[in-house]
Design an enzyme around this catalytic site. Structure first.
Site, mmCIF file in Angstrom:
data_model
loop_
_atom_site.group_PDB
_atom_site.id
_atom_site.type_symbol
_atom_site.label_atom_id
_atom_site.label_comp_id
_atom_site.label_asym_id
_atom_site.label_seq_id
_atom_site.Cartn_x
_atom_site.Cartn_y
_atom_site.Cartn_z
ATOM 1 N N CYS A 27 3.810 1.445 11.382
ATOM 2 C CA CYS A 27 4.905 1.612 10.498
ATOM 3 C C CYS A 27 5.618 2.956 10.882
ATOM 4 C CB CYS A 27 4.162 2.051 9.235
ATOM 5 S SG CYS A 27 2.982 1.091 8.420
ATOM 6 N N SER B 154 -3.562 -3.631 0.207
ATOM 7 C CA SER B 154 -2.220 -4.217 0.554
ATOM 8 C C SER B 154 -2.633 -5.669 1.024
ATOM 9 C CB SER B 154 -1.743 -3.546 1.814
ATOM 10 O OG SER B 154 -0.888 -4.079 2.282
ATOM 11 N N ALA C 30 0.822 -1.109 -0.050
ATOM 12 C CA ALA C 30 -0.116 -0.076 0.226
ATOM 13 C C ALA C 30 1.016 1.345 -0.052
ATOM 14 C CB ALA C 30 -0.911 0.043 1.216
ATOM 15 N N THR C 31 2.014 1.240 0.596
ATOM 16 C CA THR C 31 3.041 2.342 0.693
ATOM 17 C C THR C 31 3.185 2.807 -0.714
ATOM 18 O OG1 THR C 31 3.746 1.764 2.502
ATOM 19 C CG2 THR C 31 5.156 3.433 1.488
ATOM 20 N N HIS D 299 -1.246 -8.015 3.033
ATOM 21 C CA HIS D 299 -1.054 -8.372 4.285
ATOM 22 C C HIS D 299 -1.849 -7.978 5.290
ATOM 23 C CE1 HIS D 299 1.402 -5.036 6.433
ATOM 24 N NE2 HIS D 299 1.604 -4.681 5.129
ATOM 25 N N GLN E 172 -7.039 -0.640 4.929
ATOM 26 C CA GLN E 172 -7.638 -1.119 6.193
ATOM 27 C C GLN E 172 -9.193 -1.488 5.950
ATOM 28 O OE1 GLN E 172 -6.308 -2.097 8.875
ATOM 29 N NE2 GLN E 172 -4.404 -1.149 8.822
ATOM 30 N N ASN F 250 -6.232 3.367 10.148
ATOM 31 C CA ASN F 250 -5.692 2.373 10.576
ATOM 32 C C ASN F 250 -5.432 1.984 12.133
ATOM 33 O OD1 ASN F 250 -4.094 4.286 9.422
ATOM 34 N ND2 ASN F 250 -2.262 3.468 10.653
ATOM 35 N N THR G 160 10.064 -6.931 -12.472
ATOM 36 C CA THR G 160 9.610 -8.216 -12.632
ATOM 37 C C THR G 160 8.302 -8.401 -11.317
ATOM 38 O OG1 THR G 160 11.310 -8.971 -13.464
ATOM 39 C CG2 THR G 160 10.400 -10.607 -12.809
#
Ligand code: PMP
Length: 407
Positions: free
Chosen positions: A349, A227, A98-99, A229, A207, A179, A267
């Site tokens: 983060c 994202s 997401a960053t 994760h 989120q 978040n 890649t």
């Protein structure tokens, strides 16, 4: 997205799926699901198939067998991600998370906005740093920026956004769910208000995905960030939804081989893409279960009289994120006496330093509140017995600290 696209194959009493990571395994209860979620074993299997079988090729070498197998896996994943948010596969650009997706949307659109004289950007003061920092970099390039202060519950209304627009506003970036507090922003109302004004609408949905059905079309988004994760998928992969009319106006951050429609060179990590796709296909509506955990936890700790942040109205907060504080007890002190419970302080983060949560600072105006706030976040694998045990440990710790403070 509607609920029909949410899989119902996972029982909502999802604590039973605890995958053998019970409290006893490590002596620590995991209540930091907003920071990251445990990898679903079915996602791991999907990734293992790529790593172990003959899909290891480069997805950009589709002229041979191995490459074309990899392309198939990536495109299956792209379709699964797109389906989960009611987008088209051609509107999904894979990123490292997401960053990167937030940076790509905001920095990548800057030149276009400048070229049409739209050099005002609007966001909220409680966005994730991966939105605030790119917007700050636009400010340094001569853009004017409005960072809207939210209501004390963390919410902005369409009316508040409308009042802050200027004729130069080219981009509005507002997260779907915060978040740290779990506050839901009224994206549909904001989108309706923005409609027809020629303003691009971006949302950081990291989120919100998996917390409730999410439909990029219904929210009329031009760009949206995701994202893996946060939804029981792997770390290191995410996506930017780019509405198909906008593919040509977004500039890449990286110069290179021009992969991902020329927007994101590099890649593709095939196994991570497959894991992200699998995680999207496995999304379930856990809200009732998470709400039960939240209420149980809050009832258990009520005697401690915690201050609770976020919205109180039905649907105004995602149930899985609970931000609280015990006045007089700083979060660092609580952490030091609670090794058996893993919870969040501020934003994960930015927790490498002692930086205070800009979110709690912004909604409360109090440095002390920011020092004391903790984030408890539940997930699919949190069990009711873990809630009981964590609540008991927190009650014991808070009472012991309060007793010491009284002496
Ligand atoms: N936006 C929000 C709202 C988040 O919660 C996070 C993760 N803390 C991010 C962006 C960054 O996500 P990633 O780790 O995928 O870069």
């Amino acid at each position: 997205m509607n609920f029909s696209t949410f899989s119902t194959s996972i029982p909502s009493a999802a604590g039973s799926l605890n995958q053998g990571h019970a409290i006893d395994d490590c002596g620590c209860i995991y209540l930091d699901n907003a920071a990251t979620t445990r990898l679903d074993s079915r996602v791991r299997e999907a990734m293992n198939r790529i790593w172990c079988e003959d899909c290891f090729g480069n997805a950009h070498a589709k002229h041979h067998f191995y490459g074309s197998r990899a392309v198939e896996a990536v495109e299956r994943a792209r379709k699964a991600v797109a389906t989960s948010i009611s987008a088209e596969p051609g509107e999904i650009v894979f990123t490292s998370g997401a960053t990167e997706a937030n940076n790509l949307a905001i920095k990548g659109i800057a030149n276009y906005l400048r070229s049409i004289g739209k050099t005002h950007v609007l966001t909220t003061a409680i966005e994730h740093k991966s939105v605030l920092e790119p917007i700050n970099s636009l400010r340094l390039q001569g853009f004017t920026v409005t960072m809207l202060l939210t209501k004390p519950c963390g919410m902005v209304t369409a009316d508040m956004v409308e009042k802050a627009l200027t004729p130069q506003t080219g981009l509005v970036s507002i997260q779907a769910v915060n978040n740290e507090t779990g506050t839901v922003q009224p994206l549909t109302e904001i989108a309706n208000m923005l409609s027809g004004r020629g303003i691009l609408f971006h949302s950081d949905v990291a989120q919100a995905l998996g917390k409730a059905p999410f439909d990029v079309k219904e929210k009329a988004l031009d760009f949206a960030t995701f994202s893996a994760h946060k939804i029981y998928g792997p770390q290191g992969i995410g996506a930017l939804f780019v509405k198909k009319d906008h593919i040509n106006i977004l500039e890449p951050l990286l110069a290179g081989g021009g992969q991902e429609l020329g927007i994101r060179s590099g890649t593709l990590p095939v196994a991570l893409c497959a894991g992200f796709g699998a995680a999207c296909s496995l999304l379930t509506d856990d809200r009732a279960y998470l709400q039960r955990l939240r209420l149980k936890f809050l009832n258990r700790i009520e005697m401690l009289k915690p201050v609770v942040y976020g919205r109180r109205d039905p649907g105004g907060n995602v149930p899985g994120i609970l931000n609280i504080r015990f006045p007089g007890i700083e979060s660092e002190v609580l952490i030091s006496v609670l090794p058996g419970v893993a919870f969040g302080v501020g934003a994960a983060c930015s927790s490498t330093g002692t930086r205070l949560s800009h979110v709690i600072m912004s909604i409360t105006g109090s440095e002390q509140a920011a020092k004391e706030a903790i984030r408890i976040s539940f997930g699919r694998y949190t069990s009711e017995s873990e809630i009981d045990s964590a609540a008991s440990q927190i009650i014991g710790a808070v009472m012991a600290i309060r007793n010491l403070q009284e002496d």
